[in-house]
Each structure stands twice: as structure tokens, then as C-alpha cells.
Write a protein that holds these residues in place. Structure first.
Motif, mmCIF file in Angstrom:
data_model
loop_
_atom_site.group_PDB
_atom_site.id
_atom_site.type_symbol
_atom_site.label_atom_id
_atom_site.label_comp_id
_atom_site.label_asym_id
_atom_site.label_seq_id
_atom_site.Cartn_x
_atom_site.Cartn_y
_atom_site.Cartn_z
ATOM 1 N N SER A 1 0.842 -1.186 0.000
ATOM 2 C CA SER A 1 0.000 0.000 0.000
ATOM 3 C C SER A 1 0.882 1.242 0.000
ATOM 4 C CB SER A 1 -0.915 -0.012 1.229
ATOM 5 O OG SER A 1 -1.776 1.104 1.225
ATOM 6 N N LEU A 2 0.700 2.092 -1.020
ATOM 7 C CA LEU A 2 1.480 3.323 -1.132
ATOM 8 C C LEU A 2 0.755 4.451 -0.400
ATOM 9 C CD1 LEU A 2 4.080 4.328 -2.926
ATOM 10 C CD2 LEU A 2 2.303 5.617 -4.113
ATOM 11 N N VAL A 3 1.488 5.178 0.451
ATOM 12 C CA VAL A 3 0.893 6.281 1.203
ATOM 13 C C VAL A 3 1.945 7.369 1.389
ATOM 14 C CG1 VAL A 3 1.489 5.256 3.440
ATOM 15 C CG2 VAL A 3 -0.408 6.899 3.294
ATOM 16 N N TRP A 4 1.491 8.611 1.393
ATOM 17 C CA TRP A 4 2.401 9.742 1.614
ATOM 18 C C TRP A 4 2.572 9.954 3.111
ATOM 19 C CZ3 TRP A 4 1.416 15.386 2.498
ATOM 20 C CH2 TRP A 4 2.579 16.144 2.292
ATOM 21 N N ASP A 5 3.825 10.149 3.533
ATOM 22 C CA ASP A 5 4.105 10.312 4.958
ATOM 23 C C ASP A 5 4.191 11.778 5.376
ATOM 24 O OD1 ASP A 5 6.442 10.967 3.698
ATOM 25 O OD2 ASP A 5 7.732 9.690 4.937
ATOM 26 N N GLY A 6 3.901 12.717 4.463
ATOM 27 C CA GLY A 6 3.868 14.131 4.815
ATOM 28 C C GLY A 6 5.218 14.819 4.833
ATOM 29 N N ALA B 1 7.096 8.941 -1.398
ATOM 30 C CA ALA B 1 6.029 8.297 -0.627
ATOM 31 C C ALA B 1 6.561 6.970 -0.104
ATOM 32 C CB ALA B 1 4.791 8.087 -1.499
ATOM 33 N N LEU B 2 5.751 6.292 0.703
ATOM 34 C CA LEU B 2 6.154 5.013 1.288
ATOM 35 C C LEU B 2 5.301 3.889 0.722
ATOM 36 C CD1 LEU B 2 6.522 5.984 5.063
ATOM 37 C CD2 LEU B 2 8.322 5.840 3.328
ATOM 38 N N LEU B 3 5.957 2.791 0.373
ATOM 39 C CA LEU B 3 5.244 1.572 -0.021
ATOM 40 C C LEU B 3 5.306 0.621 1.167
ATOM 41 C CD1 LEU B 3 3.717 0.002 -2.163
ATOM 42 C CD2 LEU B 3 5.897 -0.839 -3.037
ATOM 43 N N GLU B 4 4.174 0.461 1.841
ATOM 44 C CA GLU B 4 4.122 -0.297 3.085
ATOM 45 C C GLU B 4 3.524 -1.680 2.869
ATOM 46 O OE1 GLU B 4 3.441 3.464 6.147
ATOM 47 O OE2 GLU B 4 1.715 2.262 5.489
ATOM 48 N N GLU B 5 3.709 -2.511 3.898
ATOM 49 C CA GLU B 5 3.064 -3.831 3.982
ATOM 50 C C GLU B 5 3.529 -4.800 2.900
ATOM 51 O OE1 GLU B 5 -1.075 -3.008 3.926
ATOM 52 O OE2 GLU B 5 -1.039 -1.811 5.747
ATOM 53 N N LEU B 6 4.752 -4.614 2.416
ATOM 54 C CA LEU B 6 5.313 -5.610 1.505
ATOM 55 C C LEU B 6 5.734 -6.830 2.308
ATOM 56 C CD1 LEU B 6 7.574 -3.473 -0.852
ATOM 57 C CD2 LEU B 6 5.657 -4.879 -1.569
ATOM 58 N N PRO B 7 5.455 -8.036 1.828
ATOM 59 C CA PRO B 7 5.847 -9.243 2.575
ATOM 60 C C PRO B 7 7.343 -9.276 2.848
ATOM 61 C CG PRO B 7 4.359 -9.789 0.773
ATOM 62 C CD PRO B 7 4.721 -8.352 0.603
ATOM 63 N N ARG B 8 7.713 -9.889 3.943
ATOM 64 C CA ARG B 8 9.114 -9.931 4.378
ATOM 65 C C ARG B 8 10.020 -10.618 3.365
ATOM 66 N NH1 ARG B 8 13.409 -9.013 5.632
ATOM 67 N NH2 ARG B 8 14.462 -8.984 7.638
ATOM 68 N N HIS B 9 9.478 -11.535 2.568
ATOM 69 C CA HIS B 9 10.274 -12.272 1.587
ATOM 70 C C HIS B 9 10.328 -11.572 0.226
ATOM 71 C CE1 HIS B 9 6.086 -13.671 1.212
ATOM 72 N NE2 HIS B 9 6.341 -13.733 -0.080
ATOM 73 N N THR B 10 9.857 -10.331 0.161
ATOM 74 C CA THR B 10 9.856 -9.601 -1.107
ATOM 75 C C THR B 10 11.269 -9.445 -1.660
ATOM 76 O OG1 THR B 10 7.894 -8.352 -0.449
ATOM 77 C CG2 THR B 10 9.228 -7.421 -2.219
ATOM 78 N N VAL B 11 11.406 -9.662 -2.959
ATOM 79 C CA VAL B 11 12.682 -9.482 -3.651
ATOM 80 C C VAL B 11 12.614 -8.170 -4.433
ATOM 81 C CG1 VAL B 11 14.265 -10.416 -5.371
ATOM 82 C CG2 VAL B 11 13.019 -11.961 -3.839
#
Length: 282
Positions: free
Chosen positions: A179-184, A190-200
């Protein structure tokens, strides 16, 4: 000539012995079927062993050429696989155009904030031009926002630089999404959050829309992964992304329509109806 004569004279006894042995063996094997059978069997085994040894030696000597041929064939297969993957990726990238309708008219930005905690954009077209709420907005570089409120001649757009706007995105050429969200902090990031820990992933990878939204189809560009920015907890990554759309110079935008929206909305309504009929999931 004398040397040859002396050689035969010196070894005459051995030559005579060899001649008698040959004559004896010939008489023995020709007159006795049993001994003849033993001779032929032994000779066959000896010849077979010689042929087998020769074949093994030939195979060993040919290993280098065989290995080179295998390496060549492997390289050709790898090149073919890479070419097929490129074709598949090109088809996937082109495929999202079937689910995307870009508004033919250019919409001019008449108001745009980038420094507030919650930023909005105003464009100069509204319902009279076919603009309606919950349509996606892009510019020539990437995703900009979503239409929220519409008047006859103008529309308000929730900017990507608004913490209330979360956009489902993924790393291009993979199925890892978050999920992409702006952190202000910075209007360019912006930040791409909630990527799985095994993401390459690697620095410079492109971030695109995931298609898990009724607003934006899959494959629209959003940003690129910045270097040395990964934060993570026990289960998820958070990546800092440089946005492709330049909100500091935003001038012209276009409205997009996801042709699969009706299908996605109907599926969502079906899930909600199922949950109401069976709230405990039994």
C-alpha cells in the motif's frame, strides 16, 4: 641383408616353435568341436572387450566436444526463455490498455497544494465534461490522485500527497504488492508499506498499480524504489519510493476509466452480501 639373416638364424628356434604352436592349435580347433567352441567364445569375449574399451576411450575423448555442444544448446535455450519472458512482459504491459480508457480532453490544474498535511488538486472540468467521482487522475508521468467531489465546471481531486489516499501498488514484473501512502515529508516521495518480508527488490525497480482497485487498472507507473531505504519489522518491508509525477510543476492531467470497474464492483457487492447473509463464515 646379412643382419636380417643373422636375426632369423639367431631366433630360428623360436620361429620353429611358433610355427608348431600355430599348426597344433589349428589342428586342435578344427578337429575338435568342443575346443573350437571354447576358442570362438574366448575370442569373441576378447574382441568384445577390445571394442568396449575402444568405445569408452572414444567417448572420453569426445567429452569435451559433447560438453561444448551442451553448453551451446543451454545458452540457446536460456536466450529463448529470456526472449519469451520479454514477449510475455510486453503483452502484460500492453494488456492493461484494454482495461483503461484515457479521457480525450486535457484537464488543466487550477489549484494544487503540496505543503499541507492533506493536499488536494482542483481541475477545470466537471460533470459537463463527463468527470465523476472516484475516477483516477494521471499526468504524463504517472498516477496523480482520485476525483472526490465534482461540480458542473470543476472537480476536486484527492492528491497522492494526502495520507487519506492509499494506493495498492506492486513491484513491476513481480506479484509482491503493498500500500502506497504519503508520509507528509517530501512531495517527491512516498512510502510503499506492507510488503511481505520475503519480497525481492532492488534500487531502481519500478512501482506500478497492482490492479487490485476498481479505480486504477494494473500497470500504471507510480514511482521507483530509492536506495538504502528499506525499513522492516518482523513480517513486512516499508520502501521509500520516488514519485514519477512531479507535483511541484503539475499543470495538465487526464482522467482515466477502468473498464473492469463494473466487474470488480459486482464482485465486491457479492462478497458483502455473502458476509451479511452469513456473518460467521460458516
Amino acid at each position: 641383408m646379412n643382419e636380417l639373416y643373422l636375426f632369423f638364424r639367431k631366433n630360428s628356434k623360436w620361429f620353429v616353435f611358433a610355427i608348431f604352436v600355430i599348426i597344433s592349435c589349428t589342428l586342435l580347433f578344427n578337429s575338435n568341436p568342443y575346443h573350437r567352441h571354447l576358442y570362438l567364445t574366448s575370442a569373441g569375449r576378447a574382441v568384445s572387450s577390445v571394442y568396449k574399451s575402444g568405445s569408452m576411450l572414444s567417448s572420453y575423448l569426445n567429452l569435451r566436444s559433447i560438453n561444448e555442444d551442451l553448453n551451446r544448446r543451454n545458452a540457446e535455450l536460456q536466450a529463448e526463455i529470456a526472449a519469451q519472458n520479454e514477449k510475455i512482459e510486453a503483452l502484460r504491459e500492453a494488456g492493461y490498455t484494454d482495461t483503461l480508457v484515457v479521457d480525450s480532453g486535457v484537464r488543466h490544474v487550477i489549484n494544487n497544494s503540496i505543503a499541507r498535511p492533506f493536499n488536494y488538486i482542483t481541475i477545470n472540468k466537471g460533470t459537463r465534461a463527463g468527470v465523476r467521482p472516484e475516477l483516477g487522475v494521471i499526468d504524463q508521468n504517472g498516477v496523480v490522485g482520485i476525483v472526490s467531489n465534482v461540480g458542473p465546471g470543476s472537480a476536486r481531486v484527492i492528491s497522492l500527497l494526502n495520507p487519506n489516499f492509499r494506493l495498492s501498488c506492486k513491484i513491476k514484473r513481480s506479484d509482491y504488492f503493498g500500500s502506497l501512502v504519503w508520509d507528509g515529508r517530501d512531495p517527491r516521495e512516498a512510502l510503499l508499506e506492507e510488503l511481505p518480508r520475503h519480497t525481492v527488490f532492488k534500487t531502481g525497480d519500478t512501482i506500478v498499480t497492482s490492479g487490485y482497485s476498481a479505480v486504477f487498472p494494473e500497470g500504471l507507473p507510480v514511482g521507483v524504489i530509492m536506495p538504502d531505504n528499506s525499513e522492516h519489522n518482523e513480517n513486512f518491508f516499508t520502501l521509500r519510493v520516488r514519485l514519477l509525477a512531479d507535483f511541484t510543476t503539475l499543470g495538465n492531467v487526464q482522467v482515466v476509466v477502468n473498464n473492469r470497474r463494473a466487474e470488480l464492483d459486482s464482485l465486491t457487492r457479492g462478497e458483502k452480501d455473502d458476509a451479511k447473509r452469513n456473518p460467521f463464515g460458516n
